[in-house]
Write a protein that holds these residues in place. Structure first.
Motif, PDB file in Angstrom:
ATOM      1  N   MET A 286     -13.292  50.159  92.285  1.00 45.37           N
ATOM      2  CA  MET A 286     -12.981  49.772  90.907  1.00 45.37           C
ATOM      3  C   MET A 286     -12.140  50.871  90.278  1.00 45.37           C
ATOM      4  N   THR A 287     -11.150  50.497  89.489  1.00 44.42           N
ATOM      5  CA  THR A 287     -10.445  51.494  88.690  1.00 44.42           C
ATOM      6  C   THR A 287     -10.972  51.432  87.266  1.00 44.42           C
ATOM      7  N   VAL A 458     -25.083  50.297 104.405  1.00 37.00           N
ATOM      8  CA  VAL A 458     -24.975  50.886 103.078  1.00 37.00           C
ATOM      9  C   VAL A 458     -23.978  50.115 102.221  1.00 37.00           C
ATOM     10  N   TYR A 459     -24.214  50.140 100.912  1.00 42.87           N
ATOM     11  CA  TYR A 459     -23.234  49.634  99.940  1.00 42.87           C
ATOM     12  C   TYR A 459     -22.460  50.828  99.418  1.00 42.87           C
ATOM     13  N   ARG A 460     -21.139  50.762  99.548  1.00 41.79           N
ATOM     14  CA  ARG A 460     -20.265  51.853  99.092  1.00 41.79           C
ATOM     15  C   ARG A 460     -19.472  51.380  97.887  1.00 41.79           C
ATOM     16  N   LEU A 461     -19.459  52.222  96.857  1.00 41.87           N
ATOM     17  CA  LEU A 461     -18.680  51.932  95.654  1.00 41.87           C
ATOM     18  C   LEU A 461     -17.876  53.172  95.287  1.00 41.87           C
ATOM     19  N   ALA A 462     -16.608  52.970  94.953  1.00 36.11           N
ATOM     20  CA  ALA A 462     -15.773  54.062  94.456  1.00 36.11           C
ATOM     21  C   ALA A 462     -15.193  53.645  93.117  1.00 36.11           C
ATOM     22  N   VAL A 463     -15.378  54.493  92.098  1.00 39.73           N
ATOM     23  CA  VAL A 463     -14.770  54.278  90.791  1.00 39.73           C
ATOM     24  C   VAL A 463     -13.682  55.332  90.646  1.00 39.73           C
ATOM     25  N   ILE A 464     -12.425  54.885  90.574  1.00 41.98           N
ATOM     26  CA  ILE A 464     -11.299  55.813  90.605  1.00 41.98           C
ATOM     27  C   ILE A 464     -10.527  55.747  89.296  1.00 41.98           C
ATOM     28  N   PRO A 465      -9.864  56.844  88.906  1.00 42.96           N
ATOM     29  CA  PRO A 465      -9.125  56.856  87.641  1.00 42.96           C
ATOM     30  C   PRO A 465      -7.987  55.844  87.636  1.00 42.96           C
ATOM     31  N   GLY A 466      -7.803  55.226  86.483  1.00 39.43           N
ATOM     32  CA  GLY A 466      -6.740  54.244  86.308  1.00 39.43           C
ATOM     33  C   GLY A 466      -7.065  53.323  85.152  1.00 39.43           C
TER      34      GLY A 466
END
Length: 970
Positions: A286-287, A458-466
């Motif tokens: 997600m951004t 596993v559930y992997r989530l990345a929250v990235i700038p944007g």
């Protein structure tokens, strides 16, 4: 929940602190370890200290009551748990349990308002919360107001329906939707939604969020509300805990009197909600408007009552909860791939969420950091913890539980501990079983459990700038909203069944609840506050010591305060003082950061550093049995910081990330902007706050921090305040041993000129653009012609309570309860030595930004000219405060805070003992005069942080100049 404001927006000025060494002599003395002289208490002996005796009884209608007697303070914690939460919500009704919790405060057949009578009687603010498994309601009342509290709780349990109206539903719907917007508007505010969606299938009771979806909140009807009450709020689904100045025999008479005639309701059926194992790993990106990339790893886990629950919680704590955790040591301290890490087990009745998160250090390749995170986790799962790690984790948790024994009520007091044990495990003493299990764990047991649960996909989530890529309004629901019927604004909340058998049943039940009027009981006498006596002494080096002896729990709190604070920086040096304070626990000349963390954990001690506006401080919370070695550690941290090049570089990186986080948060932005505007860059109070600015922090060197330490952290600028289980005869030798030889340097002590003129106030609006914000963060402020040390300001404090400081204040009643434009609003008067400021803060829905500003200005202007304080308000803020004084000083920390406030503001030791008489002497005229003199909106600066394209068109007709700035402080 009914909190006025989420803690994330209340204050962003906390940092850390340090102390000065006086050279080789002090260092040599402080380094003399007493580990061989003082052996820490054993874990088993500490577990024995945690005990909450109780008795239970059950009425014929099924209501169960737990009673715990604690006579130290004349108050009783009333804690009411209903066995229903968001996991009981069917499709199309997400957020309903929480919405109903809000409606429970809207009055009942015989109680027009729950808050006014209780707060006037001296209660803490009545509050409630909803979670997956339960809804609870809490208040802590003076003993003489217990019958009033029980009458009110019983009236809404058995007589709510006649007072539930469409108007109340619509208003509370608006409040809850603004609560949702407030959470969604925070950096990373959508991550929890994504984790629920990723771990659990559509329809799983724990998948959707407790706050729910906007569409389902829109759809809630009056018939739905009434049916929810009948189906779930019967006494047979309730546990009441009474903890404090009460005994079981007295409690039984009162509970039978007030609740005995309420008929049973349907039993709540238990839902199927097992942990889910993913078929394969799942990844989502997600951004969002965030400053750094945050990485999550998540699994669903076992129920709270599972044999695996305790070892899993301890294992996760060792992995990423301890200050010396595996993740911290490798990813933050050693390899410096992350600026923060965490791992925890969020445990519920039927499953848990096992989560790991990492904030990637700016400039580090995300793939490299993620790979290393997974390697560390995998290695820990394979090898498990050491026995020493388990002992440290368990000792820390037991020490925290001992500290919790001071509080009888509220969300985390002894009443809640007993009630949750009974609710989830049919065992009020569940906490005791868990501590016993914790104390006996072996590495093999923990390793086996970690492998069982964290070796699954596993559930992997990345929250990235944007730019934000998701909409919070569309998240949090059941999961099949794409195919669900949409609710239009014209039909929202329409009753689905206004005729027929179900409607007739509801009408009959409503009529029955209104049939027999009930009368509220009179208040009975309650003992006045007995504030502990304060003893004073002086160490051989001249350092002042104050002690309040309290032996309710075997712990001691020690605060060493220095006359420094981030006011010592001024705007030109913003961040230097607090960064120096941050460094104290990062290594001394005798211990590195890991050793400092591990020693605290073994001792069950906590050393914390803090920088407020006026003071820099070091706080020690220690078990009485482990006080001597804990003091040795505290003294080393204060007197002998190392400030190594490597540690300074690492902590500076974390600080720069903290600044970026503050600049991404709506109220972080507002807070950093308003103080420089109010006080001006020349005044010591005119900086962006303790975190400072990138321009100041980035070039700081170890030599700069050593100089700051030597200049400000010195014994002639310090005093020590102690509260807890120790006498002065026992305390002084201990303090002499570690601080008595600490001498002030020859250089004169520095000072801060708090008399520096502040800018002349001018009313205007300052807008800071934050695109895609569903809410606007509003902060109003002005500097008052008063200092914190001026005497006789109690009428002003009470006027502040009338206008905006509290749930029943005029602004909160108007903006939240009547209009539903915010989740809460609060006004505050700064408690500082120098010029005080008056501030207003609230998050409001973006399309009501200008309307909210106008309403706030009008309410402030009307007080007192058009609307003087009325009799109800006067009773609440005078008699309510008098009766509520014992509530304010239940814990060692509360007493310590009171003593320090007296020292800080130049008040006598007996100030709180005399405060009741001070309040009795204040009348409505005094409060009105204070409001007229200090709380008018003239010359207030209004900072608005929100989406400019939404906000700007609204501001034209307010009648104030508007300016636009990009940010503050850089």
């Amino acid at each position: 929940m009914r909190y006025l404001l989420a803690s994330a927006i209340l204050s962003l000025t906390f940092s850390t602190c340090a102390i000065a060494q006086s050279g080789p002599i002090a260092e040599a003395t402080a380094s003399a370890s007493s580990e061989n002289q003082f052996q820490p208490a054993t874990l088993a002996s500490l577990v024995d200290e945690v005990d909450i005796p109780y008795e239970t009884f059950t009425l014929e209608n099924g209501l169960t009551t737990i009673v715990h007697t604690d006579r130290k303070t004349p108050v009783v914690g009333v804690t009411v748990y209903y066995r229903v939460g968001s996991k009981s919500e069917p499709r199309g009704k997400t957020g309903f349990a929480h919405l109903f919790e809000h409606l429970m405060f809207g009055g009942s057949a015989n109680v027009p308002n729950f808050d006014i009578p209780l707060e006037a009687a001296g209660s803490t603010s009545t509050n409630g919360s909803t979670w997956y498994d339960r809804t609870n309601y809490v208040e802590t009342v003076p003993t003489g107001a217990l019958d009033l509290a029980l009458f009110m709780e019983s009236d809404r349990m058995g007589h709510l329906l006649p007072a539930v109206t469409q108007d109340k539903l619509d208003k509370q719907r608006g409040v809850v939707q603004n609560e949702k917007r407030q959470g969604d508007n925070q950096p990373y505010g959508l991550a929890d939604y994504a984790i629920g969606e990723g771990l659990l299938p559509v329809g799983h009771p724990y998948r959707h969020s407790t706050i729910g979806s906007m569409a389902d909140l829109d759809a809630a009807s009056l018939a739905d509300v009434r049916k929810w009450f009948i189906d779930n709020y019967g006494p047979n689904n309730v546990v009441i805990a009474l903890a404090g100045d009460i005994d079981a025999a007295t409690a039984k008479k009162k509970i039978e009197h007030w609740f005995g005639d309420i008929p049973r309701g349907p039993d709540i059926a238990k839902v199927s909600a097992e942990p889910v194992t993913l078929a394969a790993p799942v990844s989502r990106e997600m951004t969002d408007q965030v400053p750094v990339t945050r990485i999550y790893r998540a699994w669903s886990g076992p129920a709270l009552t599972s044999p695996d629950s305790v070892p899993l919680a301890i294992g996760m704590h060792v992995l990423g909860g301890l200050a010396s955790s595996r993740l911290d040591n490798v990813l933050v301290r050693d390899e410096q791939l992350a600026v923060s890490v965490a791992a925890y087990a969020q445990q519920h009745e039927q499953l848990s969420f096992l989560e790991i998160q990492m904030d990637v250090k700016p400039g580090i390749d995300r793939a490299v950091a993620e790979k290393r995170l997974d390697e560390v986790v995998r290695q820990f799962v394979k090898q498990g913890p050491t026995q020493d790690e388990l002992n440290r984790a368990a000792t820390e948790m037991v020490s925290q539980q001992i500290g919790a024994l001071e509080v009888v009520g509220g969300f985390s007091g002894k009443g809640a501990t007993l009630a949750e044990g009974l609710l989830y495990a049919d065992n009020p003493a569940l906490y005791k079983d868990q501590l016993d299990q914790m104390a006996s764990l072996t590495p093999a047991q923990v390793t086996a459990v970690m492998q069982r649960w964290l070796s699954r996909p596993v559930y992997r989530l990345a929250v990235i700038p944007g730019e934000r890529s998701e909409s919070g309004a569309a998240m949090g629901g059941w999961g099949d909203e794409d195919t669900a019927q949409q609710i239009s604004p014209q039909t929202r909340g329409a009753d689905s069944d206004t005729t027929g058998p179900e409607a007739a049943k509801l009408a009959a039940e409503t009529e029955a609840q209104a049939a027999e009027p009930r009368t509220a009981p009179e208040l009975s006498q309650t003992r006045d506050l007995t504030f502990p006596d304060i003893q004073h002494a002086t160490l051989s080096n001249g350092m002042a010591i104050s002690l309040a002896h309290r032996d309710a729990i075997p712990k001691v709190l020690i605060a060493m305060e220095f006359d420094a604070g981030y006011a010592a920086d001024g705007s030109a040096g913003a961040g230097k003082q607090s960064l120096m304070m941050d460094m104290l626990e990062e290594g001394t000349t005798h211990r590195d950061a890991i050793a400092i963390a591990e020693e605290q954990e073994r001792l069950g001690a906590t050393i914390s550093t803090g920088t407020s506006l006026d003071t820099s401080s070091v706080m020690l919370s220690a078990l009485t049995a482990n006080l001597a070695p804990s003091l040795d550690l505290m003294a080393d941290v204060i007197r002998n910081p190392a400030f190594t090049q490597e540690d300074v570089a690492r902590v500076k990186g974390q600080r720069l990330a903290d600044i970026a986080q503050a600049e991404a948060s709506p109220f972080g932005i507002a807070r950093r902007a308003i103080e420089p505007i109010l006080y001006g860059p020349q005044h010591p109070y005119g900086s962006v706050g303790a975190l400072g600015t990138t321009a100041v922090v980035e070039p700081l060197t170890p030599a700069d921090l050593r100089s700051e330490h030597s200049r400000w952290l010195r014994p002639d600028l310090a005093r020590i305040t102690v509260v807890g289980d120790i006498t002065m005869e026992q305390l002084i030798p201990q303090l002499e041993r570690v601080f008595g030889d600490w001498q002030a340097p020859a250089a004169p002590a520095p000072g801060k000129d708090l008399t520096t003129p502040t800018p002349k106030g001018s009313a205007r609006i300052v807008v800071i653009d934050r695109p895609n914000s569903p809410q606007s963060a509003l902060m109003f402020g002005k500097v008052l012609p008063l200092t914190g040390q001026d005497a006789g300001q109690e009428p002003l404090d009470l006027a502040n309570e009338v206008i905006g400081n509290g749930f029943l204040s005029r602004l909160n009643t108007d903006l939240r309860e009547d209009k539903g434009w915010t989740y809460g609003i609060r006004t505050s008067l700064s408690d500082v030595k120098g010029p005080r400021s008056f501030e207003v803060m609230t998050p409001v829905q973006a399309d009501r930004t200008a309307d909210s500003i106008k309403l706030i200005l009008a309410d402030m202007k009307a007080f007192p000219t058009a609307r003087p304080v009325d009799d109800v308000e006067l009773q609440r803020v005078t008699q309510g405060n008098i009766r509520g004084l014992p509530n304010r000083f239940q814990t060692n920390a509360q007493v310590l805070s009171g003593i320090i406030a007296n020292q800080h503001l130049g008040r006598p030791d007996d100030y709180y003992a005399d405060l009741a008489d001070i309040y009795r002497a204040i009348d409505g005229k005094d409060i009105d005069e204070a409001a007229a003199s200090y709380l008018q909106p003239d010359n207030m600066v209004i900072v608005v942080v929100g989406d400019r394209k939404v906000v700007e068109p609204q501001l034209a007709d307010i009648g104030l100049p508007v300016e636009y700035i990009d940010s503050a402080g850089e």
